[in-house]
Design a protein around this motif. Structure first.
Motif, PDB file in Angstrom:
ATOM      1  N   ILE A 124      -8.195  -1.552   7.046  1.00  0.00           N
ATOM      2  CA  ILE A 124      -9.208  -1.116   6.083  1.00  0.00           C
ATOM      3  C   ILE A 124      -9.619   0.323   6.366  1.00  0.00           C
ATOM      4  O   ILE A 124      -9.704   1.158   5.454  1.00  0.00           O
ATOM      5  N   ALA A 125      -9.877   0.623   7.631  1.00  0.00           N
ATOM      6  CA  ALA A 125     -10.344   1.956   8.005  1.00  0.00           C
ATOM      7  C   ALA A 125      -9.294   3.028   7.723  1.00  0.00           C
ATOM      8  O   ALA A 125      -9.624   4.139   7.306  1.00  0.00           O
ATOM      9  N   GLN A 126      -8.024   2.705   7.947  1.00  0.00           N
ATOM     10  CA  GLN A 126      -6.949   3.675   7.764  1.00  0.00           C
ATOM     11  C   GLN A 126      -6.512   3.817   6.318  1.00  0.00           C
ATOM     12  O   GLN A 126      -6.223   4.920   5.856  1.00  0.00           O
ATOM     13  N   ARG A 127      -6.467   2.701   5.576  1.00  0.00           N
ATOM     14  CA  ARG A 127      -5.744   2.693   4.306  1.00  0.00           C
ATOM     15  C   ARG A 127      -6.603   2.475   3.081  1.00  0.00           C
ATOM     16  O   ARG A 127      -6.177   2.837   1.975  1.00  0.00           O
ATOM     17  N   ALA A 128      -7.777   1.874   3.221  1.00  0.00           N
ATOM     18  CA  ALA A 128      -8.511   1.391   2.052  1.00  0.00           C
ATOM     19  C   ALA A 128      -9.639   2.327   1.644  1.00  0.00           C
ATOM     20  O   ALA A 128     -10.129   3.135   2.435  1.00  0.00           O
ATOM     21  N   LEU A 177       0.834  -1.206   0.000  1.00  0.00           N
ATOM     22  CA  LEU A 177       0.000   0.000   0.000  1.00  0.00           C
ATOM     23  C   LEU A 177       0.867   1.253   0.000  1.00  0.00           C
ATOM     24  O   LEU A 177       0.550   2.242  -0.683  1.00  0.00           O
ATOM     25  N   ASP A 178       1.969   1.231   0.740  1.00  0.00           N
ATOM     26  CA  ASP A 178       2.882   2.374   0.756  1.00  0.00           C
ATOM     27  C   ASP A 178       3.508   2.593  -0.622  1.00  0.00           C
ATOM     28  O   ASP A 178       3.647   3.738  -1.084  1.00  0.00           O
ATOM     29  N   VAL A 179       3.896   1.498  -1.276  1.00  0.00           N
ATOM     30  CA  VAL A 179       4.499   1.613  -2.604  1.00  0.00           C
ATOM     31  C   VAL A 179       3.482   2.155  -3.602  1.00  0.00           C
ATOM     32  O   VAL A 179       3.822   2.977  -4.467  1.00  0.00           O
ATOM     33  N   PHE A 180       2.237   1.718  -3.517  1.00  0.00           N
ATOM     34  CA  PHE A 180       1.196   2.263  -4.394  1.00  0.00           C
ATOM     35  C   PHE A 180       1.136   3.785  -4.244  1.00  0.00           C
ATOM     36  O   PHE A 180       1.089   4.523  -5.238  1.00  0.00           O
ATOM     37  N   ASP A 181       1.080   4.255  -3.016  1.00  0.00           N
ATOM     38  CA  ASP A 181       0.996   5.700  -2.781  1.00  0.00           C
ATOM     39  C   ASP A 181       2.172   6.424  -3.426  1.00  0.00           C
ATOM     40  O   ASP A 181       2.016   7.493  -4.033  1.00  0.00           O
ATOM     41  N   PHE A 232      11.589   5.979  -2.349  1.00  0.00           N
ATOM     42  CA  PHE A 232      10.910   5.148  -1.355  1.00  0.00           C
ATOM     43  C   PHE A 232      11.902   4.140  -0.792  1.00  0.00           C
ATOM     44  O   PHE A 232      12.687   3.545  -1.534  1.00  0.00           O
ATOM     45  N   ARG A 233      11.804   3.919   0.511  1.00  0.00           N
ATOM     46  CA  ARG A 233      12.647   2.904   1.148  1.00  0.00           C
ATOM     47  C   ARG A 233      11.765   2.040   2.045  1.00  0.00           C
ATOM     48  O   ARG A 233      11.137   2.539   2.980  1.00  0.00           O
ATOM     49  N   GLY A 234      11.723   0.749   1.745  1.00  0.00           N
ATOM     50  CA  GLY A 234      10.987  -0.203   2.547  1.00  0.00           C
ATOM     51  C   GLY A 234      11.780  -1.482   2.702  1.00  0.00           C
ATOM     52  O   GLY A 234      12.914  -1.599   2.214  1.00  0.00           O
ATOM     53  N   ALA A 235      11.177  -2.458   3.360  1.00  0.00           N
ATOM     54  CA  ALA A 235      11.884  -3.718   3.602  1.00  0.00           C
ATOM     55  C   ALA A 235      12.161  -4.473   2.312  1.00  0.00           C
ATOM     56  O   ALA A 235      13.187  -5.139   2.176  1.00  0.00           O
ATOM     57  N   PRO A 285      -1.547   5.834 -13.115  1.00  0.00           N
ATOM     58  CA  PRO A 285      -2.967   5.588 -13.375  1.00  0.00           C
ATOM     59  C   PRO A 285      -3.639   6.837 -13.935  1.00  0.00           C
ATOM     60  O   PRO A 285      -3.123   7.956 -13.796  1.00  0.00           O
ATOM     61  N   VAL A 286      -4.802   6.653 -14.544  1.00  0.00           N
ATOM     62  CA  VAL A 286      -5.575   7.796 -15.030  1.00  0.00           C
ATOM     63  C   VAL A 286      -5.884   8.740 -13.871  1.00  0.00           C
ATOM     64  O   VAL A 286      -5.787   9.962 -13.986  1.00  0.00           O
ATOM     65  N   SER A 287      -6.303   8.173 -12.758  1.00  0.00           N
ATOM     66  CA  SER A 287      -6.426   8.884 -11.485  1.00  0.00           C
ATOM     67  C   SER A 287      -6.101   7.855 -10.410  1.00  0.00           C
ATOM     68  O   SER A 287      -5.866   6.685 -10.720  1.00  0.00           O
ATOM     69  N   LYS A 288      -6.095   8.254  -9.147  1.00  0.00           N
ATOM     70  CA  LYS A 288      -5.715   7.297  -8.117  1.00  0.00           C
ATOM     71  C   LYS A 288      -6.639   6.087  -8.143  1.00  0.00           C
ATOM     72  O   LYS A 288      -7.860   6.226  -8.100  1.00  0.00           O
ATOM     73  N   ILE A 289      -6.060   4.907  -8.235  1.00  0.00           N
ATOM     74  CA  ILE A 289      -6.835   3.674  -8.289  1.00  0.00           C
ATOM     75  C   ILE A 289      -7.421   3.392  -6.905  1.00  0.00           C
ATOM     76  O   ILE A 289      -6.683   3.359  -5.915  1.00  0.00           O
TER      77      ILE A 289
END
Length: 311
Positions: free
Chosen positions: A194-198, A144-148, A158-161, A174-178
Motif C-alpha cells: 500500500i505504501a509503495q504502490r497505492a 499494478l505494473d500493467v496498469f502503470d 510490457f513483459r510479465g508472468a 483514462p481521463v487521467s491516472k485512475i
C-alpha cells in the motif's frame, strides 16, 4: 469525512431498474461516492468461512452482480459522485483486460473512477479463475505494473508472468491516472505494498468506539510513515473505510462488531470512522437479508446520510 454507498448487487435486486435508481438517489442525497464489490460465486460447501473464525457466507451473496458492469451503469446516470470498486479481486482478472475496462468506465464517467483492489481470500473463487492462494500477491503486483504501463503513453511494451505486450497501442486511456487503492493491510507485506504502490487504503472497521478508531489510526500512521520513507507524498493518500452494516432489532451488546446494531449504534460507528481520520466511509447495506426491496434499502441509506453529522 465523506460518505459513500455500495450499490445494490445482491440476490433479489432488479438489476435493470434498481442500479440506476440507487445511483441517482444516492447522488441526490449527498453521497460522495458509489462503490461496488466482487463475489465471483457462492460455494455450497465453502473451503473457508466468510470471516474468521466461523462466520457463514451470507445468503445475499449468492448473487453479486458484476462490479464493473454495475459501475458502468451508474456512470451514465450520475454527474459528480466518485465511482469505486471495493474491492476487485485482482487474481480473478487478466490484468490487461481489467486495465482496459477501468479506463473505459473512466471515460464514460468523465474521470470519476477509483480502482480498489485486493488479493482475495476465497480458495473456491481463486481456483475457479485458475489460480491459487500462493500466487495471489504476485498477480496483484503484476496487475499494478500493467496498469502503470497500459495507462501510460503508447506504444506500450510490457513483459510479465501473465502479460506480454509488444510495442502496441492500448486504448482507451483514462481521463487521467485512475487512483488505485488497496484493501487488506493486516501484515507487513500488505502495508508495504500500500505504501509503495497505492493511492490509498481500504480497511474494514470491525471494532466499535475509541478502540476501533485507535486501531485504524495506528495502521494508517504506519502506512503513511512507510510511504514517506519511499519518497512519496503521504498527504495525497486517502483512507476510505468500509462499514458492512447489519441491523438488529435491539441494541447489540458491549461485545458487538462495528456496524452491527440499531440505527443509533450504526451512526455511532460512522463517527468512529470519522474520529479515526477516514476521508470517506462506504456504507454497505448489501448484506441485509431483511431488506424487502431496493427502495427500502435506499430509504435507510438516505436516513443515514441525513442523520450522520459528517461532511
Amino acid at each position: 469525512m465523506k460518505l459513500g454507498l455500495r450499490l445494490p448487487q445482491r440476490l433479489g435486486v432488479d438489476l435493470r431498474h434498481d442500479v440506476v435508481e440507487a445511483a441517482r438517489t444516492a447522488e441526490a442525497a449527498g453521497y460522495a461516492g458509489l462503490w461496488t464489490y466482487e463475489r465471483l460465486l457462492f460455494p455450497e460447501q465453502p473451503l473457508e468461512p466468510y470471516a474468521p473464525p466461523n462466520v457463514p457466507w451470507p445468503a445475499a451473496s449468492r448473487q453479486a452482480a458484476d462490479p464493473l458492469a454495475v459501475l458502468a451503469a451508474a456512470a451514465v446516470v450520475t454527474n459528480t459522485v466518485r465511482l469505486g470498486t471495493s474491492v476487485l479481486v485482482a487474481p480473478l482478472h487478466l490484468p490487461i483486460q481489467l486495465a482496459k475496462e477501468l479506463a473505459t468506465i473512466d471515460q464514460l464517467s468523465g474521470g470519476r473512477v477509483i480502482a480498489g483492489l485486493s488479493t482475495g481470500w476465497s480458495t473456491d473463487e481463486l481456483q475457479a479463475a485458475g489460480t491459487t492462494r500462493a500466487g495471489r500477491g504476485r498477480i496483484l503486483d503484476e496487475t499494478l505494473d500493467v496498469f502503470d504501463a497500459a495507462w501510460g503513453p503508447d506504444p506500450v511494451t510490457f513483459r510479465g508472468a501473465r502479460t506480454v505486450i509488444e510495442n502496441a497501442a492500448v486504448l482507451p486511456k483514462p481521463v487521467s491516472k485512475i487512483p488505485v487503492m488497496l484493501g487488506g493491510g493486516g501484515d507487513a507485506r500488505a502495508q508495504q505494498r500500500i505504501a509503495q504502490r497505492a493511492d490509498g487504503w481500504l480497511p474494514l472497521l470491525t471494532t466499535p468506539g475509541p478502540a476501533g478508531a485507535a486501531e485504524l489510526r495506528t495502521g494508517w500512521a504506519r502506512i503513511r510513515e512507510l510511504a514517506t520513507g519511499y519518497g512519496r507524498d503521504a498527504s495525497r493518500m486517502e483512507m476510505v473505510v468500509v462499514g458492512n452494516v447489519t441491523f438488529t432489532d435491539r441494541p447489540a451488546g458491549p461485545g458487538r462488531t462495528a456496524f452491527v446494531g440499531t440505527l443509533d449504534q450504526i451512526l455511532e460507528d460512522v463517527h468512529t470512522a470519522a474520529e479515526a481520520g477516514a476521508d470517506e466511509l462506504i456504507v454497505d447495506l448489501n448484506l441485509q437479508d431483511w431488506f424487502t426491496s431496493t427502495r427500502q434499502m435506499l430509504e435507510t441509506a438516505v436516513e443515514i446520510r441525513e442523520r450522520a453529522d459528517v461532511g
